[in-house]
Design a protein around this motif. Structure first.
Motif, mmCIF file in Angstrom:
data_model
loop_
_atom_site.group_PDB
_atom_site.id
_atom_site.type_symbol
_atom_site.label_atom_id
_atom_site.label_comp_id
_atom_site.label_asym_id
_atom_site.label_seq_id
_atom_site.Cartn_x
_atom_site.Cartn_y
_atom_site.Cartn_z
ATOM 1 N N LYS A 24 0.824 -1.226 0.000
ATOM 2 C CA LYS A 24 0.000 0.000 0.000
ATOM 3 C C LYS A 24 0.854 1.270 0.000
ATOM 4 O O LYS A 24 0.317 2.367 -0.135
ATOM 5 N N TRP A 25 2.169 1.123 0.186
ATOM 6 C CA TRP A 25 3.013 2.303 0.388
ATOM 7 C C TRP A 25 4.190 2.341 -0.570
ATOM 8 O O TRP A 25 4.775 1.313 -0.886
ATOM 9 N N LYS A 26 4.553 3.531 -0.999
ATOM 10 C CA LYS A 26 5.799 3.746 -1.745
ATOM 11 C C LYS A 26 6.879 4.053 -0.702
ATOM 12 O O LYS A 26 7.347 5.185 -0.559
ATOM 13 N N PHE A 27 7.235 3.025 0.049
ATOM 14 C CA PHE A 27 8.124 3.242 1.191
ATOM 15 C C PHE A 27 9.558 3.515 0.746
ATOM 16 O O PHE A 27 10.055 2.969 -0.230
ATOM 17 N N THR A 28 10.208 4.395 1.524
ATOM 18 C CA THR A 28 11.570 4.813 1.190
ATOM 19 C C THR A 28 12.604 4.216 2.133
ATOM 20 O O THR A 28 13.794 4.231 1.842
ATOM 21 N N GLY A 29 12.149 3.712 3.282
ATOM 22 C CA GLY A 29 13.068 3.124 4.253
ATOM 23 C C GLY A 29 12.482 1.873 4.884
ATOM 24 O O GLY A 29 11.258 1.734 5.001
ATOM 25 N N PHE A 30 13.360 0.969 5.292
ATOM 26 C CA PHE A 30 12.924 -0.284 5.909
ATOM 27 C C PHE A 30 13.888 -0.603 7.043
ATOM 28 O O PHE A 30 15.108 -0.583 6.856
ATOM 29 N N VAL A 31 13.325 -0.887 8.215
ATOM 30 C CA VAL A 31 14.139 -1.210 9.386
ATOM 31 C C VAL A 31 13.848 -2.648 9.786
ATOM 32 O O VAL A 31 12.707 -2.985 10.120
ATOM 33 N N GLY A 32 14.844 -3.507 9.722
ATOM 34 C CA GLY A 32 14.593 -4.915 10.012
ATOM 35 C C GLY A 32 15.801 -5.624 10.572
ATOM 36 O O GLY A 32 16.761 -5.006 11.042
ATOM 37 N N LEU A 33 15.756 -6.946 10.512
ATOM 38 C CA LEU A 33 16.891 -7.763 10.921
ATOM 39 C C LEU A 33 16.967 -9.000 10.021
ATOM 40 O O LEU A 33 16.076 -9.254 9.215
ATOM 41 N N ASN A 34 18.051 -9.726 10.143
ATOM 42 C CA ASN A 34 18.370 -10.796 9.207
ATOM 43 C C ASN A 34 17.214 -11.768 8.996
ATOM 44 O O ASN A 34 16.868 -12.115 7.864
ATOM 45 N N THR A 35 16.598 -12.207 10.092
ATOM 46 C CA THR A 35 15.507 -13.181 10.011
ATOM 47 C C THR A 35 14.370 -12.692 9.118
ATOM 48 O O THR A 35 13.844 -13.433 8.289
ATOM 49 N N LEU A 36 14.000 -11.433 9.311
ATOM 50 C CA LEU A 36 12.890 -10.864 8.557
ATOM 51 C C LEU A 36 13.263 -10.683 7.086
ATOM 52 O O LEU A 36 12.454 -10.948 6.187
ATOM 53 N N PHE A 37 14.490 -10.234 6.832
ATOM 54 C CA PHE A 37 14.938 -10.068 5.438
ATOM 55 C C PHE A 37 14.856 -11.393 4.685
ATOM 56 O O PHE A 37 14.414 -11.449 3.538
ATOM 57 N N VAL A 38 15.291 -12.469 5.344
ATOM 58 C CA VAL A 38 15.273 -13.800 4.719
ATOM 59 C C VAL A 38 13.842 -14.210 4.392
ATOM 60 O O VAL A 38 13.537 -14.654 3.285
#
Length: 562
Positions: free
Chosen positions: A298-312
């Motif tokens: 729903k968003w044209k997001f410009t930033g993402f804050v995560g960690l390795n588990t979530l990225f995978v």
């Protein structure tokens, strides 16, 4: 001198220092940002957006309720136990404006964990989601908590949608067990009572505690890291300087899938993004991967804050890979080690590199980060401005650059100490302000740091710290357990998984199911073991201390990793 080593290690345009005394307290930052970005969106959740102006108004109303309808006084502790919903920032900033100290509390905690934290912190008030109010009912009589405010997921949504969302959560999904808290006030009733009431804005000093953030520290039972207003403001400014170089004021959209009660997301989304008027998209349940991906769409997001588990997990989702990443220009990783393969896969899928950083609850939390201009995958970057790092040997002697030793950190974001635990504070924080991290690192000649190993036995499951002592203490209460140990073993999904070893008392019997049920009843999800092994004996020192490292080495050999 280590001080001089860092002076020329920052990319052009990034200062080596920040002014940690730029603001007297967090309230001053909030007021300035909410006035400056009054019409800009601050937080969105479940289709509802509140602006910075609305955040200031609502937090002021909540603060007025606390001052006019409770006997809470400045300095009193208030536990806030919610997932990522709009009520969270309203309650946190409202509590601060009323002069209270925020105690961030994991909404997935068991009754035992809640009781410890509430009693240890001396919390006098609790703001919690209705979903865990049944646990509060059992716990509160054993604590000093006198004021309870209960909210439902959709409380800040428009009336019809609020009714629909809250009804679905309660009656269709059956996620709100019955509870009886006669003293509890509904969140929206608190806002109604606070509306129009006078507010006396608190004015704490920089060295006053703003947040008690619970952590195991280097070992043992959870302790409250005292994070002062100056600590958090310093880290906000440090993040802005080093991570915000690629972000523009008032127009960034950042995805917030990590829980705000965790120090990483708390400082980044609630604090640092306030300085640039960032728009935070709150994901209430990131474990619902399809729902998370749908929200991202729903968003044209410009930033993402995560960690390795979530990225995978996201990169393995076909729906995620189909999203439009054309606006994404910043991805931040922390909480656990970022794997090289994950970083490469994320760049391949999204076209965006990942800036990995390092920190601890005790450092508010960001201590080092990879600057946008020069990402060095496999490192934790360089110290944020006004921060020094060094490595020491087992005797505490400083080691030269390029040596491997225990990482120590010094800076304005380093905690005041552990709440009411002077001995524990003295173990990690010396008279000169150096914090021992318990992590083994090397400082490269170019100023970038690499984490080599962990000195402590802490286990990191999906970015959450798990302390073997706590698990072993819980396991030891199970009838039939003679000896036990908990270790972390490599796990592709969560970074590490917990394995427990049990020696059963002579003449008694235990099953794996009994062990698993006991842990299920007493610790929250990420602290529960994935496997159990029964043994006749555990390796110990000559004084009987169980050698967890030996157990871990055996498991690594089995996995072909040692």
């Amino acid at each position: 001198m280590i001080e001089n080593f860092w002076k020329d290690k920052y990319p052009a345009g990034i200062p080596a220092d920040i002014n940690a005394d730029q603001y007297p307290n967090i309230q001053a930052v909030l007021k300035e940002s909410c006035q400056r970005f009054a019409d800009k969106p601050a937080f969105s959740n479940l289709g509802k957006t509140i602006s910075y102006g609305e955040l200031y108004e609502l937090s002021g109303i909540f603060a007025a309720y606390l001052q006019n309808h409770t006997d809470l006084q400045p300095g009193d502790r208030i536990a806030v136990q919610m997932p990522n919903v709009l009520q969270y920032p309203v309650a946190v900033f409202g509590a601060m404006r009323a002069g209270l100290v925020v105690v961030n509390t994991n909404p997935l905690y068991t009754a035992r964990e809640m009781e410890h934290q509430f009693n240890d912190s001396g919390a006098k008030a609790l703001v919690c989601l209705a979903n865990m109010a049944h646990l509060a009912e059992d716990v509160l009589p054993k604590t000093g908590v006198r004021h309870v405010i209960v909210t439902e997921v959709g409380d800040l949504l428009p009336p019809l949608k609020r009714l629909l969302v809250n009804s679905v959560v309660k009656y269709v999904k059956k996620m709100v067990p019955a509870f009886n808290l006669p003293q509890a006030v509904k969140f929206n009733d608190a806002l109604a009572k606070g509306r129009g009431k006078a507010l006396r804005e608190s004015a704490p000093q920089g060295n006053d505690v703003a947040v008690l953030q619970y952590t195991g520290g280097t070992t043992g039972v959870a302790k409250g890291a005292m994070l002062t207003h100056r600590n958090i403001i310093a880290n906000m400014l440090q993040c802005k300087v080093l991570m915000g170089a690629n972000l523009n004021e008032g127009c960034e959209i950042l995805i917030a899938p990590l829980p705000l009660y965790h120090i990483y997301a708390f400082t980044f989304h609630c604090m640092a993004m306030m300085l640039i008027g960032g728009h935070n998209i709150l994901v209430t349940n990131p474990r619902d991967l399809p729902g998370t991906v749908k929200e991202l769409g729903k968003w044209k997001f410009t930033g993402f804050v995560g960690l390795n588990t979530l990225f995978v997990a996201l990169c393995n989702s076909e729906d995620f890979r189909r999203l439009d990443f054309s606006a994404l220009k910043a991805t931040f990783s922390g909480g656990m080690a970022l794997q090289l393969a994950t970083a490469e896969r994320w760049r391949e899928v999204t076209g965006c590199g990942i800036c990995e950083g390092y920190g601890m609850t005790e450092t508010s939390p960001v201590a080092t980060v990879n600057p946008f201009q020069h990402i060095q995958v496999g490192t934790i970057g360089i110290p944020v401005p006004s921060t020094l790092c060094k490595v020491i040997d087992d005797e505490g002697n400083d080691l030269p650059i390029g040596s491997i030793g225990e990482l120590c950190i010094k800076g304005p974001q380093v905690m005041k100490g552990y709440w009411q635990r002077e001995e524990a504070t003295a173990e990690v924080l010396d008279a000169n302000g150096w914090l021992k991290t318990g992590d083994i690192a090397v400082i490269q000649e170019d100023g970038y740091l690499r984490i080599v190993d962990r000195k402590k036995d802490m286990i990191i499951v999906s970015g959450f710290n798990v302390y073997p002592n706590e698990l072993e203490d819980v396991l030891a209460t199970l009838p039939g357990v003679l000896q036990c140990a908990a270790i972390g073993i490599p796990d592709e999904k969560s970074g590490e998984a917990i394995k427990v070893f049990v020696v059963v008392k002579p003449g008694e019997s235990l099953t794996k199911d009994q062990v698993m049920q006991h842990m299920h009843d007493n610790v929250t999800g990420y602290k529960r073991p994935k496997s159990v092994e029964f043994r006749d004996a555990l390796p110990t020192t000559n004084v009987g201390k169980i050698l967890r490292r030996e157990l871990r080495d055996e498991e690594l050999k089995k996995l072909g990793k040692k």
